[in-house]
Design a protein around this motif. Structure first.
Motif, PDB file in Angstrom:
ATOM      1  N   GLN A 285       0.822  -1.205   0.000  1.00 15.43           N
ATOM      2  CA  GLN A 285       0.000   0.000   0.000  1.00 15.43           C
ATOM      3  C   GLN A 285       0.857   1.257   0.000  1.00 15.43           C
ATOM      4  O   GLN A 285       0.513   2.264  -0.619  1.00 15.43           O
ATOM      5  CB  GLN A 285      -0.926   0.018   1.222  1.00 15.43           C
ATOM      6  N   ALA A 286       1.982   1.197   0.710  1.00 17.60           N
ATOM      7  CA  ALA A 286       2.845   2.375   0.827  1.00 17.60           C
ATOM      8  C   ALA A 286       3.746   2.558  -0.388  1.00 17.60           C
ATOM      9  O   ALA A 286       4.348   3.621  -0.554  1.00 17.60           O
ATOM     10  CB  ALA A 286       3.704   2.261   2.086  1.00 17.60           C
ATOM     11  N   LEU A 287       3.846   1.545  -1.241  1.00 12.15           N
ATOM     12  CA  LEU A 287       4.816   1.573  -2.333  1.00 12.15           C
ATOM     13  C   LEU A 287       4.621   2.762  -3.263  1.00 12.15           C
ATOM     14  O   LEU A 287       5.584   3.432  -3.658  1.00 12.15           O
ATOM     15  CB  LEU A 287       4.735   0.268  -3.125  1.00 12.15           C
ATOM     16  N   SER A 288       3.368   3.050  -3.618  1.00 11.44           N
ATOM     17  CA  SER A 288       3.102   4.153  -4.535  1.00 11.44           C
ATOM     18  C   SER A 288       3.589   5.477  -3.962  1.00 11.44           C
ATOM     19  O   SER A 288       4.240   6.270  -4.660  1.00 11.44           O
ATOM     20  CB  SER A 288       1.595   4.221  -4.829  1.00 11.44           C
ATOM     21  N   SER A 289       3.304   5.738  -2.681  1.00 13.00           N
ATOM     22  CA  SER A 289       3.738   6.984  -2.037  1.00 13.00           C
ATOM     23  C   SER A 289       5.255   7.035  -1.922  1.00 13.00           C
ATOM     24  O   SER A 289       5.874   8.094  -2.118  1.00 13.00           O
ATOM     25  CB  SER A 289       3.099   7.101  -0.649  1.00 13.00           C
ATOM     26  N   ASN A 318      -7.134   1.505   7.902  1.00 13.40           N
ATOM     27  CA  ASN A 318      -7.294   1.432   9.352  1.00 13.40           C
ATOM     28  C   ASN A 318      -6.838   0.092   9.920  1.00 13.40           C
ATOM     29  O   ASN A 318      -6.479   0.008  11.089  1.00 13.40           O
ATOM     30  CB  ASN A 318      -8.760   1.671   9.722  1.00 13.40           C
ATOM     31  N   SER A 319      -6.858  -0.945   9.084  1.00  6.74           N
ATOM     32  CA  SER A 319      -6.444  -2.266   9.571  1.00  6.74           C
ATOM     33  C   SER A 319      -4.963  -2.304   9.935  1.00  6.74           C
ATOM     34  O   SER A 319      -4.517  -3.220  10.627  1.00  6.74           O
ATOM     35  CB  SER A 319      -6.737  -3.333   8.504  1.00  6.74           C
ATOM     36  N   PHE A 320      -4.194  -1.315   9.478  1.00  9.75           N
ATOM     37  CA  PHE A 320      -2.767  -1.264   9.785  1.00  9.75           C
ATOM     38  C   PHE A 320      -2.446  -0.265  10.902  1.00  9.75           C
ATOM     39  O   PHE A 320      -1.284   0.022  11.148  1.00  9.75           O
ATOM     40  CB  PHE A 320      -1.965  -0.899   8.538  1.00  9.75           C
ATOM     41  N   GLN A 321      -3.463   0.260  11.561  1.00  9.42           N
ATOM     42  CA  GLN A 321      -3.258   1.187  12.675  1.00  9.42           C
ATOM     43  C   GLN A 321      -3.486   0.426  13.975  1.00  9.42           C
ATOM     44  O   GLN A 321      -4.617   0.142  14.351  1.00  9.42           O
ATOM     45  CB  GLN A 321      -4.211   2.379  12.549  1.00  9.42           C
ATOM     46  N   PHE A 322      -2.400   0.116  14.658  1.00  9.42           N
ATOM     47  CA  PHE A 322      -2.459  -0.737  15.839  1.00  9.42           C
ATOM     48  C   PHE A 322      -2.384   0.047  17.145  1.00  9.42           C
ATOM     49  O   PHE A 322      -2.638  -0.497  18.204  1.00  9.42           O
ATOM     50  CB  PHE A 322      -1.310  -1.758  15.799  1.00  9.42           C
ATOM     51  N   HIS A 323      -2.021   1.310  17.077  1.00  7.95           N
ATOM     52  CA  HIS A 323      -1.956   2.126  18.290  1.00  7.95           C
ATOM     53  C   HIS A 323      -2.090   3.589  17.894  1.00  7.95           C
ATOM     54  O   HIS A 323      -1.957   3.954  16.728  1.00  7.95           O
ATOM     55  CB  HIS A 323      -0.634   1.896  19.039  1.00  7.95           C
TER      56      HIS A 323
END
Length: 385
Positions: A285-289, A318-323
């Motif tokens: 997901q972050a690759l493009s940015s 949101n599924s990658f936001q753990f805290h």
């Protein structure tokens, strides 16, 4: 990566291709029809003089000019080529082939990476593949204890999918205290499935005996659920026509299998999702940015790989936001272990470095940037999210 725009562009190409095919086929059919009609007319003519034959061919030529097969097919094909070209540009923009630009030269512990990969195979139930990788990478003892517990988990899941709940129930009974401490209702859910299964396969009497033997420990917390199950006894042999027919849904089995997997991983101190899977998913997901940022940095002749902290935010689901993450309202920087969030007496929060810039000493008073109250650095307290 905007998959929605890619899908929309693909749908436009597919729609345009179907339209082009329809128009082309229509032109071909009309052209073929006129040619066949002219040929049939020629065969029926008794007077085969040159003038008569030329007249038939002239009529055919006029009709073909009216149809205009070359121009009509050319226009349709041109429209299709334009749409396809735009789709190709969107693909080139979305799928940058040179993803190496987003690579940072970071030293990794090969032993740790091998263990993570082995654990990933075990987490997926690919035990033979995990053993093979561990052997070839000389990590024979990696995740050996975890493998044993995961192997037991997958055996219980296989039995659960075969409608055999006993292995899962035995595991839940053995770990009842740990499950209760975590507030899990897994054991009751398993008993609920077993009760319905007994009722539908063995009848009312067997189901009632099962309830007497197993529901007592759950009567305080799950009484409403137990009462609902007892009402099912009135609908024995016709439960599918009762107000409780939802208990027969296969979705309950899937839900319990998911909960069983979660609780097994939880008691093992492992997340439900494989860490390697989560890392790669977040990275994709972050690759493009990252590629866009690397391109901007290279145009400014700066090396982004040397940066200790990313100067931009990377959007993730949101599924990658753990805290929780705190960003200082003054410096606009995210808090770190060396620059933690600090609570002032007025209730506002700034990062430690921002407070240090506002005051030259721990005892010196400074004014809060957001209210008229004054405080000192010594009075500020670190907070934890």
């Amino acid at each position: 990566m905007d998959f929605t725009s890619i899908q929309e562009a693909f749908d436009r190409v597919a729609k345009k291709q179907k339209l082009c095919y329809t128009k082309t086929q229509e032109v071909i059919d009309r052209t073929l029809h006129e040619v066949e009609a002219a040929a049939e007319h020629l065969n029926e003519i008794e007077d085969c003089s040159v003038e008569v034959l030329k007249g038939v061919l002239r009529d055919l030529q006029i009709k073909l000019n009216e149809i205009g097969p070359l121009s009509r097919i050319g226009v349709s094909q041109k429209e299709l080529n334009t749409t396809t070209s735009k789709y190709g540009k969107i693909l080139d923009k979305s799928f940058n082939p040179d993803i190496a630009k987003a690579y940072r030269d970071v030293e990794f512990d090969s032993h740790l990476i091998n263990q993570i990969i082995v654990q990933h195979f075990y987490r997926l139930g690919l035990f033979e593949l995990g053993d093979c990788f561990a052997k070839e990478s000389q990590e024979s003892n990696a995740a050996a204890a975890l493998k044993t517990h995961l192997y037991e988990m997958y055996q219980n899941l296989d039995q659960l999918q075969a409608k055999n709940l006993e292995p899962a129930l035995n595991w839940a009974r053995k770990n009842r205290q740990s499950l209760e401490a975590k507030g899990s209702s897994l054991e009751f859910q398993l008993h609920q499935l077993q009760f319905v299964h007994v009722l539908t396969t063995k009848g009312r009497g067997e189901a009632l005996e099962y309830a007497k033997l197993n529901f007592l420990p759950f009567s305080a917390e799950y009484m409403s659920g137990i009462q609902r199950l007892m009402a099912c006894l009135l609908w024995a042999n016709r439960l599918e026509f009762s107000p409780y027919k939802d208990l027969l849904s296969s979705a309950h089995w899937d839900k319990v299998a998911l909960e069983f997997t979660r609780q097994c991983c939880n008691l093992l101190g492992q997340p439900y999702e494989s860490p390697l899977y989560v890392t790669l998913s977040a990275g994709s997901q972050a690759l493009s940015s990252l590629l866009k940022f690397a391109t901007v940095m290279s145009s400014k002749k700066q090396e982004w790989a040397a940066l200790k902290q990313m100067p931009i935010e990377i959007p993730l689901d949101n599924s990658f936001q753990f805290h929780s993450v705190f960003a200082c309202p003054v410096s606009r920087e995210q808090s770190t272990a060396d620059n933690p969030p600090m609570l002032m007496c007025c209730g506002h929060v700034l990062c430690k470095q921002s407070i240090q810039k506002l005051t030259k000493s721990n005892s010196r008073m400074f004014k809060c940037p957001y209210c008229p109250l004054e405080t000192t650095a010594n009075q500020c307290r670190q907070i934890y999210f």
